[in-house]
Design an enzyme around this catalytic site. Structure first.
Site, PDB file in Angstrom:
ATOM      1  N   ARG A   1     -17.696  10.898  -1.333  1.00 42.22           N
ATOM      2  CA  ARG A   1     -16.838  11.670   0.269  1.00 42.22           C
ATOM      3  C   ARG A   1     -15.546  11.561  -0.841  1.00 42.22           C
ATOM      4  NH1 ARG A   1     -16.672   8.671   5.803  1.00 42.22           N
ATOM      5  NH2 ARG A   1     -16.038  10.378   6.097  1.00 42.22           N
TER       6      ARG A   1
ATOM      7  N   ARG B   1     -19.218  10.511  16.903  1.00 47.74           N
ATOM      8  CA  ARG B   1     -17.688  11.094  16.243  1.00 47.74           C
ATOM      9  C   ARG B   1     -19.438  11.643  14.579  1.00 47.74           C
ATOM     10  NH1 ARG B   1     -15.352   7.241  11.455  1.00 47.74           N
ATOM     11  NH2 ARG B   1     -14.059   8.857  10.434  1.00 47.74           N
TER      12      ARG B   1
ATOM     13  N   PRO C   1     -11.327   1.280  12.977  1.00 45.62           N
ATOM     14  CA  PRO C   1     -11.052   2.352  13.548  1.00 45.62           C
ATOM     15  C   PRO C   1     -12.132   3.376  13.356  1.00 45.62           C
ATOM     16  CG  PRO C   1      -9.613   1.951  11.659  1.00 45.62           C
ATOM     17  CD  PRO C   1     -10.301   1.012  11.706  1.00 45.62           C
ATOM     18  N   ASN C   2     -11.767   4.049  14.580  1.00 40.98           N
ATOM     19  CA  ASN C   2     -12.903   5.406  14.977  1.00 40.98           C
ATOM     20  C   ASN C   2     -14.017   4.540  15.201  1.00 40.98           C
ATOM     21  OD1 ASN C   2     -10.859   6.967  15.372  1.00 40.98           O
ATOM     22  ND2 ASN C   2     -10.784   7.259  13.008  1.00 40.98           N
TER      23      ASN C   2
ATOM     24  N   HIS D   1     -20.648   0.364   4.846  1.00 39.55           N
ATOM     25  CA  HIS D   1     -19.462   1.429   4.751  1.00 39.55           C
ATOM     26  C   HIS D   1     -20.509   1.746   4.901  1.00 39.55           C
ATOM     27  CE1 HIS D   1     -15.421   1.221   4.424  1.00 39.55           C
ATOM     28  NE2 HIS D   1     -15.950  -0.155   3.403  1.00 39.55           N
TER      29      HIS D   1
ATOM     30  N   GLU E   1     -18.634  -6.392   2.950  1.00 41.68           N
ATOM     31  CA  GLU E   1     -17.857  -5.237   3.143  1.00 41.68           C
ATOM     32  C   GLU E   1     -19.180  -3.987   3.390  1.00 41.68           C
ATOM     33  OE1 GLU E   1     -14.922  -1.233   1.223  1.00 41.68           O
ATOM     34  OE2 GLU E   1     -15.418  -3.868   0.619  1.00 41.68           O
TER      35      GLU E   1
ATOM     36  N   TYR F   1     -22.525   9.627  10.634  1.00 42.41           N
ATOM     37  CA  TYR F   1     -22.770   8.565  10.812  1.00 42.41           C
ATOM     38  C   TYR F   1     -23.557   8.193  11.883  1.00 42.41           C
ATOM     39  CZ  TYR F   1     -18.105   7.885   8.789  1.00 42.41           C
ATOM     40  OH  TYR F   1     -16.421   7.760   8.354  1.00 42.41           O
TER      41      TYR F   1
ATOM     42  N   ASN G   1     -16.423  -3.150   8.655  1.00 43.62           N
ATOM     43  CA  ASN G   1     -16.240  -2.275   8.239  1.00 43.62           C
ATOM     44  C   ASN G   1     -14.865  -1.863   8.882  1.00 43.62           C
ATOM     45  OD1 ASN G   1     -16.404   0.324   7.830  1.00 43.62           O
ATOM     46  ND2 ASN G   1     -18.676   1.062   8.724  1.00 43.62           N
TER      47      ASN G   1
ATOM     48  N   ALA H   1     -11.760   3.328   7.982  1.00 43.69           N
ATOM     49  CA  ALA H   1     -10.013   4.089   6.612  1.00 43.69           C
ATOM     50  C   ALA H   1      -9.269   2.463   6.449  1.00 43.69           C
ATOM     51  CB  ALA H   1      -9.663   5.077   7.150  1.00 43.69           C
TER      52      ALA H   1
END
Length: 139
Positions: A105, A18, A10-11, A98, A96, A23, A72, A75
């Site tokens: 964060r 964004r 998502p996103n 990110h 995985e 990012y 990735n 969330a």
């Protein structure tokens, strides 16, 4: 030729728009073209969805026949037992990734339901995290 699936959650379709301070300002589609030219001996398949079930379906679809998966989950990494179970259920190795350092964060981002079932984790190197993940499959 190795076949690697890149699956974004998502996103991540908003990369380049964004939160550019977190990012960056490059879209994933633009970066993907760079990856494809850098790794011209590797077949890269790209999939992105904001829907948890579609990500699980894609993992199951490619999870027994590809040479690697770069995931990735955005969330969903921190909330989806279902995606973690899908990674555990398949035989294709998963890395995985990110873009941001999730440990710098919010505290809820420090937990991953995916990590225990992966070949490895690459966190915090921006879009270059994907390049590092591809390298892990071809070296």
């Amino acid at each position: 030729m190795k076949t690697i699936a890149i699956i974004n959650g998502p996103n991540l379709n908003l990369l380049g728009k964004r939160e550019p301070d977190v990012y960056g300002d490059e879209s994933f589609e633009t970066y993907l073209k760079k990856l494809q030219s850098t790794f011209n001996g590797v077949s890269l398949e790209y999939f992105q969805s904001n829907i948890e079930g579609e990500l699980i379906d894609k993992l199951q679809d490619v999870g027994f026949s590809y040479d690697g998966i770069i995931l990735n989950a955005g969330a969903y990494t921190h909330t989806s037992v279902g995606i973690g179970d899908a990674v555990k259920a398949i035989s294709t190795p998963v890395v995985e990734v990110h873009i941001s350092n999730t440990f710098s964060r919010e505290t809820f981002r420090h937990t991953s339901y995916i990590s225990p079932h992966t070949k490895g984790i690459i966190i915090g190197f921006g879009l270059e995290s994907y390049k590092l993940a591809i390298t892990s499959f071809i070296d």
